[in-house]
Design a protein around this motif. Structure first.
Motif, PDB file in Angstrom:
ATOM      1  N   PRO A 243       0.807  -1.229   0.000  1.00  0.00           N
ATOM      2  CA  PRO A 243       0.000   0.000   0.000  1.00  0.00           C
ATOM      3  C   PRO A 243       0.836   1.274   0.000  1.00  0.00           C
ATOM      4  O   PRO A 243       0.347   2.331  -0.420  1.00  0.00           O
ATOM      5  CB  PRO A 243      -0.827  -0.121   1.284  1.00  0.00           C
ATOM      6  N   THR A 244       2.079   1.211   0.480  1.00  0.00           N
ATOM      7  CA  THR A 244       2.924   2.406   0.520  1.00  0.00           C
ATOM      8  C   THR A 244       3.740   2.593  -0.750  1.00  0.00           C
ATOM      9  O   THR A 244       4.442   3.590  -0.896  1.00  0.00           O
ATOM     10  CB  THR A 244       3.878   2.332   1.728  1.00  0.00           C
ATOM     11  N   ASP A 245       3.666   1.637  -1.641  1.00  0.00           N
ATOM     12  CA  ASP A 245       4.405   1.678  -2.896  1.00  0.00           C
ATOM     13  C   ASP A 245       3.555   2.360  -3.955  1.00  0.00           C
ATOM     14  O   ASP A 245       2.324   2.254  -3.945  1.00  0.00           O
ATOM     15  CB  ASP A 245       4.762   0.243  -3.305  1.00  0.00           C
ATOM     16  N   ASN A 246       4.189   3.064  -4.874  1.00  0.00           N
ATOM     17  CA  ASN A 246       3.460   3.726  -5.946  1.00  0.00           C
ATOM     18  C   ASN A 246       3.539   2.979  -7.269  1.00  0.00           C
ATOM     19  O   ASN A 246       2.961   3.421  -8.262  1.00  0.00           O
ATOM     20  CB  ASN A 246       3.981   5.152  -6.146  1.00  0.00           C
ATOM     21  N   GLY A 247       4.270   1.857  -7.290  1.00  0.00           N
ATOM     22  CA  GLY A 247       4.472   1.187  -8.563  1.00  0.00           C
ATOM     23  C   GLY A 247       5.434   1.982  -9.429  1.00  0.00           C
ATOM     24  O   GLY A 247       5.952   3.030  -9.021  1.00  0.00           O
ATOM     25  N   ALA A 248       5.685   1.505 -10.635  1.00  0.00           N
ATOM     26  CA  ALA A 248       6.633   2.185 -11.506  1.00  0.00           C
ATOM     27  C   ALA A 248       6.458   1.739 -12.945  1.00  0.00           C
ATOM     28  O   ALA A 248       6.128   0.585 -13.214  1.00  0.00           O
ATOM     29  CB  ALA A 248       8.072   1.893 -11.062  1.00  0.00           C
ATOM     30  N   VAL A 249       6.660   2.654 -13.858  1.00  0.00           N
ATOM     31  CA  VAL A 249       6.820   2.313 -15.265  1.00  0.00           C
ATOM     32  C   VAL A 249       8.313   2.419 -15.547  1.00  0.00           C
ATOM     33  O   VAL A 249       8.865   3.511 -15.674  1.00  0.00           O
ATOM     34  CB  VAL A 249       6.006   3.245 -16.175  1.00  0.00           C
ATOM     35  N   MET A 250       8.961   1.257 -15.597  1.00  0.00           N
ATOM     36  CA  MET A 250      10.422   1.247 -15.719  1.00  0.00           C
ATOM     37  C   MET A 250      10.887   1.878 -17.023  1.00  0.00           C
ATOM     38  O   MET A 250      11.868   2.616 -17.053  1.00  0.00           O
ATOM     39  CB  MET A 250      10.937  -0.189 -15.631  1.00  0.00           C
ATOM     40  N   SER A 251      10.207   1.547 -18.109  1.00  0.00           N
ATOM     41  CA  SER A 251      10.577   2.113 -19.406  1.00  0.00           C
ATOM     42  C   SER A 251       9.449   1.860 -20.382  1.00  0.00           C
ATOM     43  O   SER A 251       8.534   1.069 -20.114  1.00  0.00           O
ATOM     44  CB  SER A 251      11.871   1.482 -19.941  1.00  0.00           C
ATOM     45  N   HIS A 252       9.522   2.516 -21.515  1.00  0.00           N
ATOM     46  CA  HIS A 252       8.559   2.286 -22.585  1.00  0.00           C
ATOM     47  C   HIS A 252       9.351   1.906 -23.833  1.00  0.00           C
ATOM     48  O   HIS A 252       9.856   2.763 -24.542  1.00  0.00           O
ATOM     49  CB  HIS A 252       7.721   3.530 -22.834  1.00  0.00           C
ATOM     50  N   PRO A 253       9.460   0.607 -24.110  1.00  0.00           N
ATOM     51  CA  PRO A 253      10.272   0.181 -25.249  1.00  0.00           C
ATOM     52  C   PRO A 253       9.612   0.490 -26.583  1.00  0.00           C
ATOM     53  O   PRO A 253       8.386   0.620 -26.680  1.00  0.00           O
ATOM     54  CB  PRO A 253      10.387  -1.335 -25.037  1.00  0.00           C
ATOM     55  N   ILE A 254      10.426   0.574 -27.610  1.00  0.00           N
ATOM     56  CA  ILE A 254       9.920   0.675 -28.974  1.00  0.00           C
ATOM     57  C   ILE A 254       9.462  -0.704 -29.442  1.00  0.00           C
ATOM     58  O   ILE A 254       8.362  -0.889 -29.950  1.00  0.00           O
ATOM     59  CB  ILE A 254      11.008   1.206 -29.936  1.00  0.00           C
ATOM     60  N   LYS A 255      10.323  -1.705 -29.204  1.00  0.00           N
ATOM     61  CA  LYS A 255      10.061  -3.060 -29.674  1.00  0.00           C
ATOM     62  C   LYS A 255      11.178  -3.957 -29.171  1.00  0.00           C
ATOM     63  O   LYS A 255      12.347  -3.588 -29.218  1.00  0.00           O
ATOM     64  CB  LYS A 255      10.037  -3.066 -31.214  1.00  0.00           C
ATOM     65  N   TYR A 256      10.822  -5.129 -28.673  1.00  0.00           N
ATOM     66  CA  TYR A 256      11.833  -6.118 -28.302  1.00  0.00           C
ATOM     67  C   TYR A 256      11.303  -7.495 -28.653  1.00  0.00           C
ATOM     68  O   TYR A 256      10.084  -7.708 -28.784  1.00  0.00           O
ATOM     69  CB  TYR A 256      12.185  -6.033 -26.811  1.00  0.00           C
ATOM     70  N   ALA A 257      12.209  -8.439 -28.835  1.00  0.00           N
ATOM     71  CA  ALA A 257      11.828  -9.781 -29.270  1.00  0.00           C
ATOM     72  C   ALA A 257      11.819 -10.745 -28.093  1.00  0.00           C
ATOM     73  O   ALA A 257      12.649 -10.652 -27.184  1.00  0.00           O
ATOM     74  CB  ALA A 257      12.796 -10.279 -30.343  1.00  0.00           C
ATOM     75  N   ILE A 258      10.886 -11.695 -28.134  1.00  0.00           N
ATOM     76  CA  ILE A 258      10.835 -12.802 -27.185  1.00  0.00           C
ATOM     77  C   ILE A 258      11.532 -13.984 -27.842  1.00  0.00           C
ATOM     78  O   ILE A 258      11.104 -14.448 -28.905  1.00  0.00           O
ATOM     79  CB  ILE A 258       9.388 -13.191 -26.844  1.00  0.00           C
ATOM     80  N   PRO A 259      12.592 -14.525 -27.241  1.00  0.00           N
ATOM     81  CA  PRO A 259      13.282 -15.655 -27.871  1.00  0.00           C
ATOM     82  C   PRO A 259      12.594 -16.986 -27.590  1.00  0.00           C
ATOM     83  O   PRO A 259      11.992 -17.173 -26.526  1.00  0.00           O
ATOM     84  CB  PRO A 259      14.673 -15.610 -27.230  1.00  0.00           C
ATOM     85  N   PHE A 260      12.682 -17.908 -28.536  1.00  0.00           N
ATOM     86  CA  PHE A 260      12.164 -19.255 -28.321  1.00  0.00           C
ATOM     87  C   PHE A 260      12.811 -19.886 -27.095  1.00  0.00           C
ATOM     88  O   PHE A 260      12.165 -20.612 -26.334  1.00  0.00           O
ATOM     89  CB  PHE A 260      12.425 -20.118 -29.565  1.00  0.00           C
ATOM     90  N   ARG A 261      14.076 -19.590 -26.874  1.00  0.00           N
ATOM     91  CA  ARG A 261      14.790 -20.167 -25.723  1.00  0.00           C
ATOM     92  C   ARG A 261      14.120 -19.825 -24.396  1.00  0.00           C
ATOM     93  O   ARG A 261      14.301 -20.548 -23.413  1.00  0.00           O
ATOM     94  CB  ARG A 261      16.241 -19.672 -25.714  1.00  0.00           C
ATOM     95  N   SER A 262      13.329 -18.749 -24.351  1.00  0.00           N
ATOM     96  CA  SER A 262      12.691 -18.347 -23.099  1.00  0.00           C
ATOM     97  C   SER A 262      11.465 -19.189 -22.755  1.00  0.00           C
ATOM     98  O   SER A 262      10.921 -19.043 -21.663  1.00  0.00           O
ATOM     99  CB  SER A 262      12.292 -16.866 -23.143  1.00  0.00           C
ATOM    100  N   ILE A 263      11.030 -20.049 -23.665  1.00  0.00           N
ATOM    101  CA  ILE A 263       9.944 -20.964 -23.311  1.00  0.00           C
ATOM    102  C   ILE A 263      10.447 -22.397 -23.196  1.00  0.00           C
ATOM    103  O   ILE A 263       9.650 -23.326 -22.997  1.00  0.00           O
ATOM    104  CB  ILE A 263       8.755 -20.861 -24.296  1.00  0.00           C
ATOM    105  N   VAL A 264      11.775 -22.576 -23.311  1.00  0.00           N
ATOM    106  CA  VAL A 264      12.397 -23.900 -23.162  1.00  0.00           C
ATOM    107  C   VAL A 264      13.007 -23.977 -21.764  1.00  0.00           C
ATOM    108  O   VAL A 264      14.009 -23.332 -21.474  1.00  0.00           O
ATOM    109  CB  VAL A 264      13.486 -24.134 -24.225  1.00  0.00           C
ATOM    110  N   PRO A 265      12.415 -24.750 -20.852  1.00  0.00           N
ATOM    111  CA  PRO A 265      12.897 -24.762 -19.467  1.00  0.00           C
ATOM    112  C   PRO A 265      14.197 -25.530 -19.303  1.00  0.00           C
ATOM    113  O   PRO A 265      14.488 -26.463 -20.064  1.00  0.00           O
ATOM    114  CB  PRO A 265      11.755 -25.452 -18.712  1.00  0.00           C
ATOM    115  N   LEU A 266      14.961 -25.144 -18.310  1.00  0.00           N
ATOM    116  CA  LEU A 266      16.165 -25.884 -17.954  1.00  0.00           C
ATOM    117  C   LEU A 266      15.793 -27.204 -17.281  1.00  0.00           C
ATOM    118  O   LEU A 266      14.736 -27.333 -16.650  1.00  0.00           O
ATOM    119  CB  LEU A 266      17.036 -25.059 -17.005  1.00  0.00           C
ATOM    120  N   GLN A 267      16.660 -28.194 -17.449  1.00  0.00           N
ATOM    121  CA  GLN A 267      16.664 -29.459 -16.703  1.00  0.00           C
ATOM    122  C   GLN A 267      15.535 -30.424 -17.053  1.00  0.00           C
ATOM    123  O   GLN A 267      15.550 -31.562 -16.597  1.00  0.00           O
ATOM    124  CB  GLN A 267      16.643 -29.202 -15.186  1.00  0.00           C
TER     125      GLN A 267
END
Length: 647
Positions: free
Chosen positions: A409-433
């Motif tokens: 309740p004491t936090d205001n949150g934050a908008v860290m940045s507003h990107p133009i465009k970034y890619a999600i890699p396939f590797r980010s949906i492939v779990p380790l182990q």
């Protein structure tokens, strides 16, 4: 304002609503059936409440499938449809007590879309284009607009599944557990799932691939995939973003809605607006005095209109809830049920247009923003987003603001940045182990900060579509998902398949943003990656030139201490100082704070030499400081960079 973060991107497109409505008429007249634009608002003439269609669920699954998709949230539906259209026999199964498809959208009542716009490219009407198309766009064409009726949405998901003969849908399983076998290199392999059906019958189902589309990566966690929870990667193991109970108000007649539109268009705030489907604003609701001050806070209202003279409101934030614990989730509903009557009374007293409205229910499911973040072959970082990076194995794109909602309740949150465009890699949906498994949606392999942008549903739907197509590639080539993720040839084949399905996964290169061209940018990257410096909607907070001060430096060092678990305490460096936020920061003071934080017992006038002697402050950093009696923000960022990157 932070409370409006989930609608800021939509603001760009909606500001041209009047022009758009004219253009829609032109498009219809010339027969341009694909000209949906970014605001598919069908207007008041088509606001007819549809009947909710019955979802047909199989009573007993087959023994063997090519693919099992767990979870009927939007990401899971897209994964199953994609797999089925690629010729794979698919079981789409859900382990919640659900009667309809769509999860967070249709049962969590999150009925306003957080689009990812391509601000570098325009559509036929000169507006920013959508970044993720494919199956998301196919679904989007079936709903009312950027805010949709949840019945329309549920029916649209069902229509997409129903059309696929390769999909068996099984709802209301009592439990779903991964079947595991030893794999190569010490990994485990998911070989299917064990299901306890609604009637108590147990089914062993074999599969060549399993896609975890649960909100919380439940199958991955049960299989032994490593993960972090909440903001643990920032040194705060207990913190996570607030959950929200979306609520519904009735008696919202067309006349009431016109009053809402008039208020938000006339109040002069650039962060508020409304169209025929959506409204965002009413920032005064942040001042609502909650009865449960420790657990509840209101934000500005994000409103999505329904087709039955009701509206759904995403605004009530509830703290201290563990989204992985059923008892904690139940507590959130109890808190909401007690608080919302007071919230609605406050709204009615504050705003005349709400005077005749009544509370008409709470969403059946909570909007939980953050639980697990799996560890994958690649973990999306804040710097990936900060620098608008492409990825060679791109399967989706993001551009939504990095929206970090309140954690207390004491936090205001934050908008860290507003990107133009970034890619999600396939590797980010492939779990380790664990092999034989992909994880899509908000619990994929994203650090907690970039997750503030990548968690939005259209991105998750794109990763779901990619996962379904990847299963076809992996099966045809006899490789694991991990092997696929390391093969440029097979990833290119996956991207080609997705492009043929309507995605647009072209490589890109953006020019460096102005904040990236500052001389102290390497230091800025360090503090941004720890969440210590906030860019805001326009990224103006990344300016390194302004003067620092002792209070600001102290705040930075307390953050560094938390993230990197440093043993010392920098507060003695400002003890007895009058108005530390208004004094210039000297090199000696900054060095002393750093030394104290690192656990060194040293006098202020010895700190610079001590840090340099111990490799905690580089000579070139000191030489780059223009005025040692008055450090800039950039100077302090570079000094912090030296500390955290010490050998």
């Amino acid at each position: 304002m932070v409370e409006m973060a989930r609608h800021v991107d939509r603001k760009t497109a909606r500001s041209n609503l009047r022009v758009f409505l004219i253009l829609v008429g032109i498009a219809i007249a010339i027969g341009v059936s694909t000209a949906i634009g970014l605001i598919r608002d069908k207007g008041g003439t088509e606001r007819t409440a549809a009947a909710l269609e019955t979802v047909q669920s199989v009573g007993k699954p087959k023994d063997v499938y090519d693919v099992v998709v767990v979870g009927t949230d939007p990401e899971g539906v897209m994964a199953a449809v994609s797999a089925a259209r690629n010729g794979l026999k698919t079981l789409l199964i859900d382990g919640r007590d659900r009667d309809i498809l769509g999860g967070l959208m249709t049962l969590g009542w999150l009925n306003s879309l957080d689009h990812n716009y391509d601000r570098e490219n325009k559509d036929a009407f000169g507006r920013p284009d959508l970044l993720n198309k494919g199956l998301f766009l196919e679904w989007y064409k079936q709903v009312e607009g950027d805010s949709f009726d949840v019945v329309t949405a549920a029916n649209a998901f069902w229509h997409m599944v129903q059309k696929e003969s390769n999909i068996d849908l099984m709802m209301k399983a009592k439990s779903i557990e991964p079947k595991l076998a030893p794999g190569s290199g010490g990994n485990k392999t998911v070989t299917g799932v064990t299901i306890v059906a609604a009637d108590g019958a147990k089914h062993e189902v074999a599969a060549k691939a399993v896609i975890d589309a649960t909100q919380d990566a439940d199958i991955a966690a049960a299989a032994g995939v490593p993960y972090t929870i909440g903001r643990a990667d920032l040194g705060d193991e207990k913190a996570r973003m607030a959950v929200t109970a979306v609520f519904r108000l009735k008696n919202v007649t067309p006349d009431v809605w016109k009053q809402v539109q008039k208020r938000l268009k006339d109040d002069g705030d650039p962060n508020t607006d409304a169209n025929e489907r959506s409204a965002w604003g009413y920032g005064e609701m942040q001042k609502y005095p909650p009865n449960n001050k420790e657990r509840v806070k209101m934000r500005g209202l994000n409103i999505g209109r329904q087709n039955d003279d009701t509206i759904l409101i995403n605004a009530l934030q509830i703290f201290g809830i563990d989204g992985l614990d059923p008892k904690s989730r139940a507590e959130a509903f109890e808190i909401a049920e007690k608080e919302l009557p007071y919230v609605v009374d406050y709204m009615k007293k504050l705003y005349p247009e709400f005077a005749g409205l009544e509370l008409d229910g709470i969403a059946p499911e909570l909007y939980v923003r953050e639980t697990r973040h799996i560890q994958g072959e690649y973990r999306l970082t804040m710097i990936d987003v900060l620098e608008n990076r492409d990825q060679w194995d791109r399967i989706a794109f993001g551009s939504y603001p990095v929206d970090i909602q309140r954690i207390s309740p004491t936090d205001n949150g934050a908008v860290m940045s507003h990107p133009i465009k970034y890619a999600i890699p396939f590797r980010s949906i492939v779990p380790l182990q664990v092999d034989g498994l992909l994880v899509v949606g908000r619990s994929a392999s994203f650090d907690t900060l970039p997750h503030g942008s990548a968690r939005v549903i259209p991105v998750g739907m794109a990763t779901g579509e990619a996962a379904g197509a990847a299963a076809r590639i992996a099966i045809d080539n006899g490789v694991t998902f991990r092997q696929l993720s390391a093969s440029k040839e097979l990833v290119a084949a996956l991207q080609d398949k997705l492009n043929k399905q309507g995605m647009e996964l072209k490589p890109y290169e953006l020019k460096p943003q102005p904040y990236m061209q500052q001389k102290d940018y390497e230091g800025l990257k360090t503090v941004v990656s720890m969440g210590l410096v906030i860019g805001g909607y326009d990224n103006s907070g990344f300016d390194t030139k302004p003067d620092s001060n002792p209070q600001r430096m102290l705040n930075l060092m307390l953050g560094v201490k938390r993230v990197h678990k440093l043993p010392g305490d920098p507060t003695p460096a400002v003890a007895g100082m009058q108005d530390p936020g208004k004094q210039p920061l000297t090199l000696q003071q900054a060095a002393w704070m750093i030394a104290l934080t690192a656990g060194y017992d040293v006098k202020a006038d010895q700190a610079v030499d001590m840090l340099q002697a111990n490799g905690l402050l580089r000579k070139e950093t000191v030489e780059g400081i223009a005025d040692p009696s008055k450090l800039s923000n950039g100077d302090t960022y570079m000094m912090i960079r030296d500390l955290v990157e010490r050998p």
